[in-house]
Design an enzyme around this catalytic site. Structure first.
Site: not given
Ligand SMILES: *Cc1c(COP(=O)(O)O)cnc(C)c1O
Length: 418
Positions: A275, A278, A318, A345
């Site tokens: 699977e 990325r 991250y 912000c």
């Protein structure tokens, strides 16, 4: 990006043969730019080592779920790993084959299970006994059966960022192996279920291969124990998490890992499933952004760009590192230490800290390797319309998602009645 698809030509950064300043002028910024070539090559990098063994490579849709990207992958023969009915709908809309879909995730709702049953997906990766019970009831009520792989929690420390580690014992994902064994031996209780496999997914961006190897071995050992007790499966699913090089990480060899997984499956006469998310799209995308201001302060120099955590949240979420390149290299100017930040912000709204860049207001910057968990995690926070996305194929450029408008931002809302 796999720099082979993103390079300077006469001092100007290009994706394939498309010049980024031209794209910025035509489509505006912030803009996601993807290389069709890079996606295709990344996909083939997974398909090739698996040729000749029964397998299904399922692209993890959450990494980048834009329709044209899914369509391209479907055309390349990809299966899909989905985690919601929304992703299911996207895959079907993009022409993906439902028989090549696996459905992962700890919180599948009844309506989602039903839609996936309707679609006729390949397999449900079930994460708990209660989910198994629910799916069983649904299939019995319809007089059908569902193919299921039990997702094992292999209890390994994957060494990746805590937010993307999913295979340690305390994680919410999967069933512990002993429990899974007991469940598998009791499948008589679930006549609506056909147990076809075992699955694991240890985490994302797995720069260490050892924990993943250990998890794969645990999966195979469980399959052996089940086989010894008369339960034969059809496949082992080794999950995703294949890492990419964002900076200077030394990475395990994906080809070698695939070969090891292949050996584990073949030795048992089983098919294999992977699977990857990325690794298929990260290096294929850049986020193109324009410098609005350069702001020197007593504490340092801020380069304020027109993209932010709303477009790419990975640094904020991250602490992720992305390379940042000047789109037009300024050889004449002096590089200075700076932080590259967005307009949102929040102090977490940054792309890079302490980089040496030669930039001025108005310059274009490319945030590299932004194809995965970039657009798919984007938001409208601060009422910012989402960026546009284009796919480059040679010198050909296709707008695959137009920029959101201010009307889009408010399209679903109603004012109170007078
Ligand atoms: C997120 C996820 C993937 C993909 O992970 P990558 O790190 O993008 O390869 C695969 N399988 C499952 C179950 C996931 O949750």
């Amino acid at each position: 990006m796999s720099s082979s698809r993103c390079s300077y030509r006469d001092g100007v950064l290009q994706v394939e043969k498309a010049s980024l300043p031209v794209l910025a002028q035509h489509f505006g910024t912030p803009l996601y730019v993807y290389s069709r070539r890079a996606i295709t090559e990344a996909w083939q990098g997974f398909a090739r080592p698996l040729a000749g063994t029964p397998h299904l490579a399922c692209y993890a849709v959450k990494a980048n779920s834009t329709l044209a990207i899914l369509q391209l992958l479907a055309q390349l023969g990809a299966g899909f790993d989905i985690v919601s009915v929304g992703e299911l709908q996207r895959v079907l809309r993009a022409g993906g084959d439902p028989r090549r879909i696996v459905f992962s995730g700890v919180g599948k709702r009844t309506d989602e299970l039903l839609r996936a049953l309707d679609a006729g997906i390949h397999c449900f990766n079930v994460e708990s006994e209660t989910e198994l019970l629910r799916l069983n009831e649904l299939t019995l009520a319809r007089g059908t059966r569902a193919a299921v792989a039990l997702r094992i929690n292999p209890d390994v420390e994957s060494g990746t960022h805590p937010h993307v580690a999913t295979g340690h014992g305390a994680a919410k994902f999967g069933i512990d192996p002993a429990r899974a064994e007991a469940v598998a031996l009791n499948m008589g209780k679930f006549p609506g279920i056909c147990l076809t496999g075992l699955a694991c997914h240890v985490g994302s961006q797995l720069v260490q291969a050892a924990p993943w190897r250990a998890a794969a071995k645990r999966l195979a050992q469980l399959a052996d124990r089940l086989a010894a007790q008369g339960i034969t499966l059809a496949h082992l699913d080794f999950g995703g998490g294949f890492p990419v090089r964002y900076h200077d990480e030394s990475l395990p060899d994906t080809g070698a890992l695939l070969k090891e997984f292949r050996t584990l499956a073949e030795a048992r006469g089983l098919g294999m499933l992977i699977e990857p998310g990325r690794a298929i799209v990260a290096g294929a995308g850049v986020l193109l952004t324009r410098v609005e201001y350069v702001k020197p302060t007593p504490h340092g120099r801020f380069v304020i760009v027109d993209a932010g955590m709303t477009e790419l949240i990975r640094p904020a979420l991250y602490d992720a590192w992305h390379e940042i390149r000047a789109v037009i290299s300024r050889t004449e100017a002096k590089a200075e230490w700076c932080d590259v930040v967005g307009p949102v912000c929040e102090s977490a709204d940054f792309f890079a800290r302490d980089r040496r860049l030669a930039v001025q207001a108005g310059d274009l910057l490319a945030v590299m390797d932004a194809g995965a968990y970039g657009f798919s995690m984007s938001s409208n926070y601060n009422s910012r319309p989402r960026a546009a996305e284009v796919l480059v194929d040679g010198e050909h450029v296709t707008l695959i998602r137009r920029r959101e408008t201010l009307d889009d931002l408010m399209a679903l809302e109603e004012l109170l009645p007078e």
